[in-house]
Design a protein around this motif. Sequence first.
Motif, mmCIF file in Angstrom:
data_model
loop_
_atom_site.group_PDB
_atom_site.id
_atom_site.type_symbol
_atom_site.label_atom_id
_atom_site.label_comp_id
_atom_site.label_asym_id
_atom_site.label_seq_id
_atom_site.Cartn_x
_atom_site.Cartn_y
_atom_site.Cartn_z
ATOM 1 N N PHE A 179 -15.605 14.871 -6.689
ATOM 2 C CA PHE A 179 -16.195 16.104 -5.767
ATOM 3 C C PHE A 179 -17.737 16.015 -5.373
ATOM 4 O O PHE A 179 -17.925 16.206 -4.243
ATOM 5 C CB PHE A 179 -15.855 17.352 -6.574
ATOM 6 C CG PHE A 179 -16.310 18.586 -5.896
ATOM 7 C CD1 PHE A 179 -15.540 18.929 -4.912
ATOM 8 C CD2 PHE A 179 -17.506 19.096 -6.191
ATOM 9 C CE1 PHE A 179 -16.048 20.165 -4.192
ATOM 10 C CE2 PHE A 179 -17.839 20.327 -5.613
ATOM 11 C CZ PHE A 179 -16.959 20.590 -4.400
ATOM 12 N N GLY A 180 -18.447 15.566 -6.432
ATOM 13 C CA GLY A 180 -19.795 15.468 -5.821
ATOM 14 C C GLY A 180 -20.276 14.435 -4.961
ATOM 15 O O GLY A 180 -21.032 14.603 -4.244
ATOM 16 N N ARG A 181 -19.599 13.254 -4.937
ATOM 17 C CA ARG A 181 -19.709 12.393 -4.006
ATOM 18 C C ARG A 181 -19.134 12.752 -2.554
ATOM 19 O O ARG A 181 -19.804 12.409 -1.725
ATOM 20 C CB ARG A 181 -18.900 10.958 -4.489
ATOM 21 C CG ARG A 181 -19.281 10.011 -3.512
ATOM 22 C CD ARG A 181 -18.330 8.615 -3.649
ATOM 23 N NE ARG A 181 -16.918 9.423 -3.173
ATOM 24 C CZ ARG A 181 -15.582 8.793 -3.562
ATOM 25 N NH1 ARG A 181 -15.524 8.091 -4.271
ATOM 26 N NH2 ARG A 181 -14.638 9.227 -2.940
ATOM 27 N N VAL A 182 -18.049 13.294 -2.651
ATOM 28 C CA VAL A 182 -17.366 13.728 -1.384
ATOM 29 C C VAL A 182 -18.461 15.121 -0.696
ATOM 30 O O VAL A 182 -18.626 15.164 0.399
ATOM 31 C CB VAL A 182 -16.024 14.301 -1.632
ATOM 32 C CG1 VAL A 182 -15.477 15.112 -0.348
ATOM 33 C CG2 VAL A 182 -15.065 13.069 -2.027
ATOM 34 N N ALA A 183 -18.788 15.794 -1.724
ATOM 35 C CA ALA A 183 -19.697 16.876 -1.156
ATOM 36 C C ALA A 183 -20.940 16.363 -0.676
ATOM 37 O O ALA A 183 -21.539 16.760 0.484
ATOM 38 C CB ALA A 183 -20.100 17.944 -2.210
ATOM 39 N N ALA A 184 -21.663 15.427 -1.229
ATOM 40 C CA ALA A 184 -22.947 14.767 -0.679
ATOM 41 C C ALA A 184 -22.659 14.121 0.365
ATOM 42 O O ALA A 184 -23.534 14.291 1.245
ATOM 43 C CB ALA A 184 -23.575 14.030 -2.023
ATOM 44 N N GLY A 213 -17.771 4.870 4.063
ATOM 45 C CA GLY A 213 -18.264 4.208 2.904
ATOM 46 C C GLY A 213 -18.271 5.163 1.884
ATOM 47 O O GLY A 213 -17.786 5.088 0.687
ATOM 48 N N GLY A 214 -18.552 6.741 2.017
ATOM 49 C CA GLY A 214 -18.865 7.619 1.238
ATOM 50 C C GLY A 214 -17.575 8.455 0.904
ATOM 51 O O GLY A 214 -17.099 8.924 -0.027
ATOM 52 N N LEU A 215 -16.810 8.789 2.008
ATOM 53 C CA LEU A 215 -15.745 9.783 1.976
ATOM 54 C C LEU A 215 -14.393 8.938 1.971
ATOM 55 O O LEU A 215 -13.475 9.315 1.784
ATOM 56 C CB LEU A 215 -15.558 10.580 3.117
ATOM 57 C CG LEU A 215 -16.765 11.484 3.238
ATOM 58 C CD1 LEU A 215 -16.500 12.473 4.575
ATOM 59 C CD2 LEU A 215 -16.947 12.464 2.032
#
Length: 170
Positions: A24-29, A143-145
Amino acid sequence: MIPAMPASASNARARRASVSALRFGRVAATGAVAALILFAGVWGSWGTAQHVMLTRGRERGTVEVTSCAGDGCSGPFRPVSEGARARARVVIAQSVAVRKGRTYDVVLKPGTADALRSGPAGILYAWVPLGGALLLASVVVAGGLRLTRVAWGLALSGAGLLTVAFVAVR
């Protein structure tokens, strides 16, 4: 009486909870970074695009480029719109899209002698920063999402905008 849970089951549950929190933190950031990049692209484009797209009440006309020096070209301004006045010299930013000896449709920034290309070529050229932001955001989204279809959509939109702008301003 409730039987006690084995230690391995509570450890597994805690591990799943921490993995979910990290995801969740990765997706939010990453989502916030992608949104910030897109916002910056719109912000960077709007400074010019507002003058080119919203021409009511602005001085419109043509400029014949007679000289280029440094990062600007200049020439006489011939008005086309009502209320505009002729000027001996206005400055248009020198770029690959401006050549000495050619005449361009322009809009003047209010209260200045700065000219901006108008018409379809000027509108597309004004939105070039957004095209770059779309390309950059596509990399972040992929890459991130890990949303590859959305990333491809962003990348194709950005590349399309940049390509059409390049073709239009020539």
